[in-house]
Design a protein around this motif. Structure first.
Motif, short mmCIF file in Angstrom:
data_model
loop_
_atom_site.label_atom_id
_atom_site.label_comp_id
_atom_site.label_asym_id
_atom_site.label_seq_id
_atom_site.Cartn_x
_atom_site.Cartn_y
_atom_site.Cartn_z
N LEU A 311 55.57 33.07 70.39
CA LEU A 311 54.57 32.08 69.98
C LEU A 311 54.25 31.74 70.51
CD1 LEU A 311 57.85 29.92 68.11
CD2 LEU A 311 56.03 31.58 66.37
N TRP A 434 61.79 33.59 63.60
CA TRP A 434 62.27 31.88 63.60
C TRP A 434 63.57 32.43 62.10
CZ3 TRP A 434 57.88 34.21 61.80
CH2 TRP A 434 56.80 33.68 62.49
N ASP A 435 63.89 33.30 62.10
CA ASP A 435 66.30 32.77 62.31
C ASP A 435 66.44 33.30 63.83
OD1 ASP A 435 65.69 33.97 59.77
OD2 ASP A 435 65.53 36.30 60.23
N LEU A 437 64.74 30.96 66.03
CA LEU A 437 64.87 29.73 66.42
C LEU A 437 65.46 28.39 65.49
CD1 LEU A 437 60.82 30.11 67.33
CD2 LEU A 437 62.46 29.34 68.79
N SER A 438 65.76 29.01 64.56
CA SER A 438 65.92 27.33 63.35
C SER A 438 67.72 27.52 63.25
CB SER A 438 65.59 28.11 61.59
OG SER A 438 66.31 28.92 61.71
N HIS A 451 57.67 24.51 64.90
CA HIS A 451 57.44 25.63 64.70
C HIS A 451 58.86 26.04 64.61
CE1 HIS A 451 60.51 22.86 68.23
NE2 HIS A 451 60.23 24.15 68.23
N THR A 452 60.54 25.42 64.82
CA THR A 452 61.37 26.57 63.71
C THR A 452 61.54 27.42 62.91
OG1 THR A 452 62.34 24.68 63.27
CG2 THR A 452 62.74 24.86 65.57
N SER A 453 60.43 27.01 61.64
CA SER A 453 60.11 28.25 60.75
C SER A 453 58.92 28.11 60.64
CB SER A 453 61.11 26.99 59.52
OG SER A 453 59.62 26.58 58.86
N LEU A 454 58.51 29.52 59.64
CA LEU A 454 57.43 29.68 59.39
C LEU A 454 56.87 28.69 58.28
CD1 LEU A 454 55.22 32.10 59.61
CD2 LEU A 454 55.98 32.97 57.66
N SER A 466 61.82 20.48 58.70
CA SER A 466 62.72 21.66 60.29
C SER A 466 63.51 20.28 60.54
CB SER A 466 61.49 21.51 60.49
OG SER A 466 61.67 20.66 61.54
#
Length: 510
Positions: A311, A434-435, A437-438, A451-454, A466
């Motif tokens: 990122l 993001w798959d 990080l989320s 930052h955990t999702s677009l 989030s």
């Protein structure tokens, strides 16, 4: 036969002892086997994403979660939401917001707006925009300005659509330049191209065109009149019958350790204390995580670290200036200007606080290299730079007649608890980031943060959402379902292997 006789007193004593034994047994069952025992949850980070996660869990009707938020700062929670009331003589309005200020009113079901409505927190819209072109001596307002920005938006949308149609990512900068060469201009070419090239996302050489959404740029026109921290206070204190959140300040977390034997998470802080919990939600800014200021034991999966490093981290700052009197048009909400080609942009856009809070303040924004260097600029030098920029906007002779009474700036780049302003998608990033990080790292660690999702990379409401997502993962038993799925897969594999063994021919025994 021997017959034993009990007195009434003996019977009472035996009855009391039996009751005590039953009480002890039931207590032990409630401690170990009761499905209703609350889970201890620690939220690492008291920014808006962490607070949202905590609020969602605390509000759950089952009351199954005992939640504590650990915040590193000594004096406040909120992260990059900061209404700096101590730095101003009359800290009563949005002119004190050094962090989040604006709310996107066009975002469908914006949770921040929902909180302001429920909490009866006053908001206002910024008002019309005015475009200045100093090198040409032109000023555009009303419909003229709207036409220019409409064409800018149309070109940016077209540039992004073309990239998405090819399926091959390129820097947004290149996509915009390609669009400039093919576009038939309705308005002034020089003005429109200047606005495009100096947009904060376009100026970044590696901003992904594939993941850029121009629609999300529009609608940021609403402020919380008396400061954005009112939104945070509503989340923490609770609205209506909601219970207050437990927030512990000055808790600089250094390590998250999983004790598999005890099935507990041990959180260790800088002052060498440690706290146990059943689960943790990591709601720490991307800059801090990338700097590995927070350690995990055992380490997280390698793909998590890889996704975090892929990122981009952007820098943005605010400069808040106050004057003895207002000298700018009070009916305009936003002043912005073009920058000649080859010249580094510096605080192109200023927001008028006078028409929002009745105070003679302007808020300017900076990005990237200008934002970083601004932190190191001596105050007197920065004042002169601001005066020079405002002189271009409103005229040097006019600005020189008024005294600057206040200058305050943010310092998110050097702040050890942020180390930057936020994340952005870089050229070549894939949705799989993001798959990674989320989702939680089961069964103990969950993640929140923009930052955990677009979709989270769109300001305060994205960060808030989030946190809600992380809390819902816990409530919905995400890790429990994952464990059952893995167990089922394992059993099916073992069953399949056993069938193969049974079908295979056996050697004759001698």
């Amino acid at each position: 036969m021997t017959v034993t006789y009990f007195s009434v007193l003996d019977m009472e004593r035996i009855f009391v002892q039996l009751c005590l034994l039953l009480l002890m047994f039931s207590t032990e069952v409630s401690k170990s086997d009761s499905p209703h025992q609350p889970k201890e949850v620690l939220v690492i980070g008291g920014g808006i994403s962490g607070l949202a996660a905590a609020r969602k869990l605390v509000n759950h009707p089952s009351q199954l979660y005992d939640v504590t938020v650990l915040e590193a700062r000594k004096e406040r929670y909120g992260g990059r939401v900061w209404t700096s009331r101590k730095l101003f003589k009359k800290p009563i309005g949005a002119e004190t917001d050094l962090g989040a200020t604006w709310i996107n009113s066009k975002e469908k079901d914006n949770p921040i707006l929902a909180i302001t409505r429920k909490g009866e927190i006053e908001t206002k819209t910024s008002g019309p925009i005015q475009l200045h072109v100093p090198e040409a001596g032109k000023i555009f307002t009303g419909d003229e300005a709207n036409k220019i920005f409409t064409e800018v938006f149309s070109m940016m949308q077209s540039a992004v659509d073309r990239v998405k149609a090819t399926g091959i990512d390129v820097p947004l900068q290149k996509a915009v330049e390609d669009e400039i060469t093919r576009h038939t201009f309705q308005g002034d070419r020089a003005i429109i191209t200047s606005i495009l090239r100096n947009h904060q996302a376009v100026t970044k050489a590696d901003y992904s065109a594939m993941f850029f959404d121009p629609v999300k740029l529009f609608g940021w026109n609403t402020v919380v009149v008396d400061g954005f921290d009112q939104v945070l206070d509503a989340i923490v204190s609770g609205l209506g019958t909601e219970k207050p959140l437990s927030v512990s300040l000055n808790q600089v977390v250094r390590q998250i350790h999983i004790n598999s034997d005890k099935k507990k998470v041990i959180v260790r802080t800088k002052d060498l204390t440690q706290v146990e919990a059943d689960l943790v939600i990591v709601a720490v800014p991307v800059g801090v995580l990338r700097n590995e200021a927070l350690l995990f034991d055992p380490v997280l999966p390698g793909e998590w670290y890889k996704a975090m490093k892929e990122l981009g981290v952007y820098q943005s700052q605010k400069v808040i200036v106050g004057f003895s009197e207002v000298f700018w048009p009070t009916d305009i909400g936003v002043f912005t200007m073009t920058t000649p080609e080859g010249q580094e942009p510096f605080i192109q856009t200023w927001f008028n606080m006078q028409n929002l809070v009745g105070m003679p303040f302007l808020i300017g924004t900076l990005y990237d290299e200008a934002a970083v260097s601004m932190e190191q600029t001596p105050v007197e030098e920065l004042k002169q730079q601001v005066i020079k920029v405002l002189g271009k906007l409103f005229g040097e002779d006019l600005v020189s007649q008024y005294n600057m009474t206040t200058l305050v700036r943010s310092q998110w780049t050097s702040d050890p608890f942020t180390l930057g302003s936020g994340a952005y998608p870089r050229t070549g990033n894939v949705a799989g980031i993001w798959d990674t990080l989320s989702p939680p790292v089961c069964p103990y660690i969950y993640f929140a943060g923009e930052h955990t999702s677009l979709d989270g990379m769109i300001g305060a409401h994205g960060a808030y959402n989030s946190g809600i997502r992380a809390a819902e993962q816990i409530i919905n038993g995400r890790c429990e379902r994952e464990l059952k799925r893995k167990q089922k897969t394992k059993e099916e594999k073992e069953k399949k292997n056993k069938k193969k063994e049974d079908k295979s021919p056996k050697k004759d025994e001698l």
